[in-house]
Design a protein around this motif. Sequence first.
Motif, PDB file in Angstrom:
ATOM      1  N   LYS A   1      57.386  64.772  13.493  1.00  0.00           N
ATOM      2  CA  LYS A   1      56.791  66.047  13.123  1.00  0.00           C
ATOM      3  C   LYS A   1      56.717  66.168  11.609  1.00  0.00           C
ATOM      4  O   LYS A   1      57.474  65.536  10.882  1.00  0.00           O
ATOM      5  CB  LYS A   1      57.633  67.198  13.665  1.00  0.00           C
ATOM      6  CG  LYS A   1      57.679  67.291  15.167  1.00  0.00           C
ATOM      7  CD  LYS A   1      58.535  68.477  15.585  1.00  0.00           C
ATOM      8  CE  LYS A   1      58.644  68.582  17.078  1.00  0.00           C
ATOM      9  NZ  LYS A   1      59.482  69.724  17.479  1.00  0.00           N
TER      10      LYS A   1
ATOM     11  N   GLU B   1      56.014  71.672  10.897  1.00  0.00           N
ATOM     12  CA  GLU B   1      56.231  71.724  12.349  1.00  0.00           C
ATOM     13  C   GLU B   1      57.711  71.933  12.666  1.00  0.00           C
ATOM     14  O   GLU B   1      58.051  72.694  13.578  1.00  0.00           O
ATOM     15  CB  GLU B   1      55.709  70.454  13.017  1.00  0.00           C
ATOM     16  CG  GLU B   1      54.199  70.375  13.038  1.00  0.00           C
ATOM     17  CD  GLU B   1      53.680  69.034  13.519  1.00  0.00           C
ATOM     18  OE1 GLU B   1      52.682  69.038  14.263  1.00  0.00           O
ATOM     19  OE2 GLU B   1      54.260  67.979  13.148  1.00  0.00           O
TER      20      GLU B   1
ATOM     21  N   SER C   1      59.408  75.083  14.736  1.00  0.00           N
ATOM     22  CA  SER C   1      60.040  74.849  16.039  1.00  0.00           C
ATOM     23  C   SER C   1      61.554  75.037  16.045  1.00  0.00           C
ATOM     24  O   SER C   1      62.155  75.120  17.113  1.00  0.00           O
ATOM     25  CB  SER C   1      59.691  73.445  16.540  1.00  0.00           C
ATOM     26  OG  SER C   1      60.255  72.455  15.696  1.00  0.00           O
TER      27      SER C   1
END
Length: 137
Positions: free
Chosen positions: A3, A7, A11
């Motif tokens: 990622k 990202e 998350s």
Amino acid sequence: MKKTDQEYKQSLSDIEYRVTRQAATERPFTGKYWDHWDKGRYKCVCCDTPLFLSETKFDAGCGWPSYNAPEVASSIKEIRDTSHGMIRTEVRCAHCDAHLGHVFEDGPMPTGLRYCINSASLSFEPNSNTTPVKTDK
């Protein structure tokens, strides 16, 4: 597939991001797994790689989850850490490079190791029949 930093920020919670991506350390006795004794598997919060089994967890009295061995040695990597005026061995996820914690040579047999891991770097997958288990040093 790895990622991007953005990202990971989207998350993960703030503490999960700071620990795993910036090598921060959560305060002792505050993480969700320091006193967690259900049977199951602890995985990397960033990429879901299996890291430790509950059978290797023990109470080190330090305030962080402690294990005497990874589930599979190749799931972690160890790096010399000379930060904060100390010489330690940092433990990272071999798959996504998430900072997990440190390993010390003061654990119980059979390994004599103590993988001192931040709860914020872990997720937990319970066994199908979860019964709390606690082992002493």
